[in-house]
Design an enzyme around this catalytic site. Sequence first.
Site, PDB file in Angstrom:
ATOM      1  N   THR A   1       0.834  -1.205   0.000  1.00  0.00           N
ATOM      2  CA  THR A   1       0.000   0.000   0.000  1.00  0.00           C
ATOM      3  C   THR A   1       0.864   1.249   0.000  1.00  0.00           C
ATOM      4  O   THR A   1       0.579   2.212  -0.714  1.00  0.00           O
ATOM      5  CB  THR A   1      -0.964  -0.001   1.204  1.00  0.00           C
ATOM      6  OG1 THR A   1      -1.808  -1.150   1.116  1.00  0.00           O
ATOM      7  CG2 THR A   1      -1.815   1.258   1.240  1.00  0.00           C
TER       8      THR A   1
ATOM      9  N   ASP B   1      10.917  12.225  -5.126  1.00  0.00           N
ATOM     10  CA  ASP B   1      11.389  11.501  -3.942  1.00  0.00           C
ATOM     11  C   ASP B   1      12.014  12.466  -2.952  1.00  0.00           C
ATOM     12  O   ASP B   1      12.572  13.500  -3.339  1.00  0.00           O
ATOM     13  CB  ASP B   1      12.443  10.459  -4.346  1.00  0.00           C
ATOM     14  CG  ASP B   1      11.829   9.272  -5.058  1.00  0.00           C
ATOM     15  OD1 ASP B   1      10.775   8.780  -4.595  1.00  0.00           O
ATOM     16  OD2 ASP B   1      12.386   8.837  -6.075  1.00  0.00           O
TER      17      ASP B   1
ATOM     18  N   HIS C   1       2.876   5.921  -2.749  1.00  0.00           N
ATOM     19  CA  HIS C   1       4.101   6.650  -3.092  1.00  0.00           C
ATOM     20  C   HIS C   1       4.185   6.888  -4.602  1.00  0.00           C
ATOM     21  O   HIS C   1       4.446   8.006  -5.052  1.00  0.00           O
ATOM     22  CB  HIS C   1       5.317   5.852  -2.600  1.00  0.00           C
ATOM     23  CG  HIS C   1       6.628   6.418  -3.019  1.00  0.00           C
ATOM     24  ND1 HIS C   1       7.331   7.303  -2.243  1.00  0.00           N
ATOM     25  CD2 HIS C   1       7.372   6.216  -4.145  1.00  0.00           C
ATOM     26  CE1 HIS C   1       8.458   7.631  -2.882  1.00  0.00           C
ATOM     27  NE2 HIS C   1       8.503   6.973  -4.034  1.00  0.00           N
ATOM     28  N   GLU C   2       3.959   5.846  -5.389  1.00  0.00           N
ATOM     29  CA  GLU C   2       4.054   5.976  -6.844  1.00  0.00           C
ATOM     30  C   GLU C   2       2.962   6.891  -7.397  1.00  0.00           C
ATOM     31  O   GLU C   2       3.207   7.670  -8.318  1.00  0.00           O
ATOM     32  CB  GLU C   2       4.020   4.601  -7.521  1.00  0.00           C
ATOM     33  CG  GLU C   2       5.164   3.679  -7.138  1.00  0.00           C
ATOM     34  CD  GLU C   2       6.553   4.271  -7.328  1.00  0.00           C
ATOM     35  OE1 GLU C   2       6.764   5.030  -8.294  1.00  0.00           O
ATOM     36  OE2 GLU C   2       7.435   3.995  -6.501  1.00  0.00           O
TER      37      GLU C   2
ATOM     38  N   HIS D   1       4.054  10.426  -7.142  1.00  0.00           N
ATOM     39  CA  HIS D   1       4.880  10.894  -8.271  1.00  0.00           C
ATOM     40  C   HIS D   1       3.989  11.423  -9.395  1.00  0.00           C
ATOM     41  O   HIS D   1       4.253  12.482  -9.965  1.00  0.00           O
ATOM     42  CB  HIS D   1       5.772   9.773  -8.809  1.00  0.00           C
ATOM     43  CG  HIS D   1       6.907   9.405  -7.930  1.00  0.00           C
ATOM     44  ND1 HIS D   1       7.704  10.325  -7.276  1.00  0.00           N
ATOM     45  CD2 HIS D   1       7.414   8.188  -7.598  1.00  0.00           C
ATOM     46  CE1 HIS D   1       8.637   9.699  -6.586  1.00  0.00           C
ATOM     47  NE2 HIS D   1       8.488   8.393  -6.758  1.00  0.00           N
TER      48      HIS D   1
END
Length: 192
Positions: free
Chosen positions: A122, A137, A127-128, A131
């Site tokens: 998850t 990052d 996180h992706e 982006h």
Amino acid sequence: MLDSRWFKTAGVAAAITLATATASYAAPAPVTAAESAAAAVTLRYDDSRAAGWEAAIAAGVASWNANVGNVKLVEAAPGTRAEIQIVATSGWPQATLGPVRPGGQARVELGSQAVAQGHDKTRIAAHELGHSLGLPDTKPGPCSQLMSGSSAGTSCANAVPNAAERSRVESAYARGLASLAPADGRVLVDAP
């Protein structure tokens, strides 16, 4: 005589209206919470090629939708175009750096290599998606920073953006489509 006064009054009213409209474009007022919610950008995602990640994607999407108001992620109906293509891969997770625009294109790869090393699915999905929403990052970083990614360690399961991350996404999508700069198109690979 009455007709000429009416035309004169109408002309003055038109000039005032034009001046007011021009002034409102020259210096936009700050965005209110109501305007922000009304102007939310909707981005569609397609996870039909992300078998095994469905629950993690749903939780990551729910986290973003609960924490930001200027942009909403919704699953694309089958056969319709989606701005964010989510696929499962055998490598390290990676994604196109946004912010993606409606009608634009971003790719999120949810890599099983990170899961094999013990990272939370998850957190990876959230996180992706971050982006795609325009966040780079922040490595190295603590678990409290969603965008610290793998540098927070395998014990980190935080999938919630912190205040600074939320603010940055809100800012990127403020005033709906008008404020969106084109996505930069770089692909960020989240290997340690």
